[in-house]
Enzyme design. Sequence first.
Site, PDB file in Angstrom:
ATOM      1  N   GLU A  34     -11.529 -21.715  11.364  1.00 25.46           N
ATOM      2  CA  GLU A  34     -12.148 -20.653  10.564  1.00 25.46           C
ATOM      3  C   GLU A  34     -13.638 -20.927  10.344  1.00 25.46           C
ATOM      4  OE1 GLU A  34     -11.189 -17.829   9.471  1.00 25.46           O
ATOM      5  OE2 GLU A  34      -9.003 -17.792   9.297  1.00 25.46           O
ATOM      6  N   TYR A  56     -17.952 -23.679 -13.146  1.00 27.87           N
ATOM      7  CA  TYR A  56     -18.151 -23.134 -14.489  1.00 27.87           C
ATOM      8  C   TYR A  56     -18.674 -24.202 -15.443  1.00 27.87           C
ATOM      9  CZ  TYR A  56     -15.300 -19.669 -12.195  1.00 27.87           C
ATOM     10  OH  TYR A  56     -14.831 -18.764 -11.277  1.00 27.87           O
ATOM     11  N   LYS A 100     -12.608 -23.415  -0.578  1.00 29.57           N
ATOM     12  CA  LYS A 100     -12.109 -22.972  -1.880  1.00 29.57           C
ATOM     13  C   LYS A 100     -10.586 -22.971  -1.864  1.00 29.57           C
ATOM     14  CE  LYS A 100     -12.329 -19.024  -5.078  1.00 29.57           C
ATOM     15  NZ  LYS A 100     -12.795 -17.646  -5.287  1.00 29.57           N
ATOM     16  N   LYS A 102      -1.508 -12.919  -1.461  1.00 26.50           N
ATOM     17  CA  LYS A 102      -2.601 -12.780  -0.496  1.00 26.50           C
ATOM     18  C   LYS A 102      -2.410 -13.685   0.721  1.00 26.50           C
ATOM     19  CE  LYS A 102      -5.866 -11.342  -4.078  1.00 26.50           C
ATOM     20  NZ  LYS A 102      -7.278 -11.369  -4.551  1.00 26.50           N
ATOM     21  N   LYS A 135     -10.740 -20.486   2.730  1.00 25.98           N
ATOM     22  CA  LYS A 135     -10.257 -20.077   1.407  1.00 25.98           C
ATOM     23  C   LYS A 135      -8.736 -20.026   1.457  1.00 25.98           C
ATOM     24  CE  LYS A 135     -10.570 -16.487  -2.139  1.00 25.98           C
ATOM     25  NZ  LYS A 135     -11.168 -15.183  -2.518  1.00 25.98           N
ATOM     26  N   ARG A 170      -8.622 -14.400 -11.914  1.00 30.92           N
ATOM     27  CA  ARG A 170      -8.092 -13.038 -11.838  1.00 30.92           C
ATOM     28  C   ARG A 170      -7.985 -12.416 -13.219  1.00 30.92           C
ATOM     29  NH1 ARG A 170      -3.705 -14.742  -7.171  1.00 30.92           N
ATOM     30  NH2 ARG A 170      -5.255 -14.863  -5.478  1.00 30.92           N
ATOM     31  N   SER A 183     -11.393 -21.596 -11.073  1.00 30.45           N
ATOM     32  CA  SER A 183     -11.048 -21.388 -12.486  1.00 30.45           C
ATOM     33  C   SER A 183      -9.899 -22.265 -12.955  1.00 30.45           C
ATOM     34  CB  SER A 183     -10.707 -19.914 -12.710  1.00 30.45           C
ATOM     35  OG  SER A 183      -9.622 -19.505 -11.875  1.00 30.45           O
TER      36      SER A 183
END
Length: 353
Positions: free
Chosen positions: A260, A340, A275, A244, A221, A231, A301
Amino acid sequence: MAIKYGRPIELREVSRRDGAAASPALDLAIRPRRNRKAEWARRMVRENVLTTDDLIWPLFLIDGNNKREQIASMPGVERLSVDQAVREAERAMKLTIPCIALFPYTDPSLRDEEGSEACNPNNLVCQAVRAIKKEFPEIGVLCDVALDPFTSHGHDGLIADGAILNDETVAVLVRQALVQAEAGCDIIAPSDMMDGRVAAIREGLDQAGLIDVQIMAYAAKYASAFYGPFRDAIGSAKTLTGDKRTYQMDSANTDEALREVELDISEGADMVMVKPGMPYLDVVRRVKDTFAMPTFAYQVSGEYAMIAAAAGNGWLDGDRAMMESLLAFKRAGADGVLSYFAPKAAEKLRTQG
């Protein structure tokens, strides 16, 4: 005469099947266009196919009853009260979408520094899981494990002296995963990017007798600009302080992504995720080729909003762009896509037969 790489090529006369006058043609044994001459021919040689089985539909939840709230930054996407989420689960089943994913908008009054509401067995996500599984036990339900929908600062973990606390956060994530699994969640999907959280969650689930609950790890990610509308949807856009980058990955790295993913597989992940999706298709391909594990991608998104906004302004064919983008994930090696667009794409696939 035709010229190819500076040398002449003889043209020969060929007769058309319809009896029309002969026309000059190159003397070619191999003509790739023959396999593209008609839809039936293209279908026969198609290398990758998108089906409804490849789709996971993310839904946003909001407290209340009979409520649907438009999300301004995501045209066509709504926040849903639990009863409306149940209706959409039914719609997903009719469209043969195998799984839905749940993300809550948490009222600001329930947010705190520790994200305590995440571990409430009667929080919005758990209510929705129970309601959906009661009505439609055969549909898959995926739950996100992270604290950002619940913290007052918008981060995925606990904070002390401006730093994200890894191990202390993992302990909270285990409790969050347990309340979700006990409510009936089928797939736990930790998106927090804390070190060691997959192993801790797997151990917690197994000790609780929840050995059949799957883990889809957000293994790679990235700290991405494409999360903005999400968000907004969960209500953390205005509360997030800083960024982040100390726990989400650097967008320049792919070898790190493999490390990872390898870690998460070794810790017990049943499936892994990359992602965002479209900007990281190279990572999807490397992950699938390296590990041959069930590999998913999240069309996030921002990716959705770009296509939806461009289509809304008439700048591109929205349906074609949607289907092309989803097929790109399959071509890159993804076994499935969180999108979505899932219901709209499923409708399109159904009309295509």
